[in-house]
Design an enzyme around this catalytic site. Structure first.
Site, PDB file in Angstrom:
ATOM      1  N   SER A  80      -1.674  25.424 -38.339  1.00  0.00           N
ATOM      2  CA  SER A  80      -1.246  24.193 -37.667  1.00  0.00           C
ATOM      3  C   SER A  80      -1.929  22.991 -38.303  1.00  0.00           C
ATOM      4  O   SER A  80      -3.061  23.092 -38.791  1.00  0.00           O
ATOM      5  CB  SER A  80      -1.595  24.264 -36.177  1.00  0.00           C
ATOM      6  OG  SER A  80      -0.953  25.364 -35.561  1.00  0.00           O
ATOM      7  N   VAL A 138      -0.103  20.000 -28.304  1.00  0.00           N
ATOM      8  CA  VAL A 138      -1.304  20.750 -27.946  1.00  0.00           C
ATOM      9  C   VAL A 138      -1.507  21.935 -28.890  1.00  0.00           C
ATOM     10  O   VAL A 138      -0.553  22.554 -29.355  1.00  0.00           O
ATOM     11  CB  VAL A 138      -1.228  21.237 -26.479  1.00  0.00           C
ATOM     12  CG1 VAL A 138      -0.053  22.186 -26.282  1.00  0.00           C
ATOM     13  CG2 VAL A 138      -2.522  21.894 -26.044  1.00  0.00           C
ATOM     14  N   THR A 139      -2.770  22.214 -29.195  1.00  0.00           N
ATOM     15  CA  THR A 139      -3.116  23.422 -29.939  1.00  0.00           C
ATOM     16  C   THR A 139      -4.406  23.999 -29.389  1.00  0.00           C
ATOM     17  O   THR A 139      -5.035  23.424 -28.501  1.00  0.00           O
ATOM     18  CB  THR A 139      -3.223  23.157 -31.455  1.00  0.00           C
ATOM     19  OG1 THR A 139      -3.217  24.414 -32.149  1.00  0.00           O
ATOM     20  CG2 THR A 139      -4.489  22.384 -31.818  1.00  0.00           C
ATOM     21  N   GLY A 197      -1.731  13.065 -34.436  1.00  0.00           N
ATOM     22  CA  GLY A 197      -0.361  13.301 -34.033  1.00  0.00           C
ATOM     23  C   GLY A 197      -0.201  14.736 -33.570  1.00  0.00           C
ATOM     24  O   GLY A 197      -1.142  15.527 -33.588  1.00  0.00           O
ATOM     25  N   SER A 247      -5.749  24.054 -39.179  1.00  0.00           N
ATOM     26  CA  SER A 247      -6.393  25.296 -38.752  1.00  0.00           C
ATOM     27  C   SER A 247      -5.563  26.476 -39.233  1.00  0.00           C
ATOM     28  O   SER A 247      -4.325  26.420 -39.255  1.00  0.00           O
ATOM     29  CB  SER A 247      -6.549  25.341 -37.229  1.00  0.00           C
ATOM     30  OG  SER A 247      -5.283  25.247 -36.586  1.00  0.00           O
ATOM     31  N   GLY A 285      -2.711  18.705 -37.797  1.00  0.00           N
ATOM     32  CA  GLY A 285      -2.688  17.500 -36.966  1.00  0.00           C
ATOM     33  C   GLY A 285      -3.612  16.469 -37.583  1.00  0.00           C
ATOM     34  O   GLY A 285      -4.779  16.763 -37.853  1.00  0.00           O
ATOM     35  N   GLY A 344      -7.222  17.540 -39.387  1.00  0.00           N
ATOM     36  CA  GLY A 344      -6.796  18.316 -40.545  1.00  0.00           C
ATOM     37  C   GLY A 344      -5.941  19.507 -40.186  1.00  0.00           C
ATOM     38  O   GLY A 344      -4.869  19.346 -39.618  1.00  0.00           O
ATOM     39  N   CYS A 391       1.947  23.510 -30.213  1.00  0.00           N
ATOM     40  CA  CYS A 391       2.572  22.428 -30.989  1.00  0.00           C
ATOM     41  C   CYS A 391       3.872  21.936 -30.353  1.00  0.00           C
ATOM     42  O   CYS A 391       4.701  21.309 -31.020  1.00  0.00           O
ATOM     43  CB  CYS A 391       2.824  22.862 -32.438  1.00  0.00           C
ATOM     44  SG  CYS A 391       1.332  23.462 -33.261  1.00  0.00           S
TER      45      CYS A 391
END
EC number: 2.3.1.181
Length: 216
Positions: A144, A81-82, A78, A159, A146, A157, A175
């Protein structure tokens, strides 16, 4: 809760996102086929790349994919963008939530709690934000999250920015949050290093999920 065995991998080298994502998927499929297989934890750093979630808006990439100078991956998680890069510590958890709590909101909040404990070990005051996923120091995002999940087996997981080139986030809308400011741990504790953070990440996950780790 009884302790559960988990394989942990902590490479010292900078790792390819593609290779580690493939490894996660292999462990996820193994757990789906047989939940007596161990969970899997990976803690390390990636070469510079950008990742998008299943429903990510490509407008949040502020560069053209046609002439991109960076690797860009669309993956099973989910979120928006990162960016991953050296100096950022990434932790992937391939867990069978049937052994913990079959509730993705519980899992996301659990990860936030884990991150807050990790930063607290370095005397860094941080917090979650209502309506958002991740962890902040003041108005700056430090971590972050995800995740993906298939048949209650998680993937991906979180970061944490330790000492990375934050300018790389300027190429995206992190995000999907407009005007999102990012932070590094090193700006709040000059004495830490990524190996020490990695040790605390391992210790905190081990305690919070009652794992017996097998190094691989």
């Amino acid at each position: 809760m009884d302790n559960r065995t988990a394989i942990i991998k902590q490479p010292d080298n900078i790792s390819s996102f593609h290779d580690v994502y493939k490894l996660q998927k292999e462990y996820q499929e193994a757990l789906i086929l047989d939940n007596s297989n161990p969970d899997f934890i990976w803690i390390g750093e990636h070469q510079l790349c950008y990742t998008l979630g299943r429903g990510s808006n490509y407008d949040n990439l502020l560069f053209s994919l046609n002439d991109a100078k960076y690797d860009v991956f669309k993956i099973d998680r989910g979120g928006e963008v990162t960016c991953h890069m050296p100096g950022q510590l990434v932790t992937y958890l391939v867990l069978d939530l049937k052994n913990f709590n079959k509730d993705l909101n519980w899992y996301l909040r659990k990860i936030e709690e884990i991150i807050i404990k990790i930063l607290g070990a370095f005397n860094i005051d941080c917090h979650s934000r209502k309506g958002f996923t991740g962890v902040w120091i003041g108005n700056k995002k430090i971590a972050s999250i995800g995740i993906g999940c298939k048949k209650w087996i998680t993937i991906n997981g979180f970061s944490i920015n330790i000492d990375c080139e934050l300018e790389n986030f300027n190429k995206i809308v992190p995000c999907g949050i407009e005007n999102c400011l990012m932070a590094n741990m090193i700006d709040y504790n000059k004495n830490l290093n990524i190996q020490e953070v990695k040790r605390i990440v391992k210790k905190t996950i081990e305690e919070e999920f009652n794992f017996d780790f097998i190094s691989k």
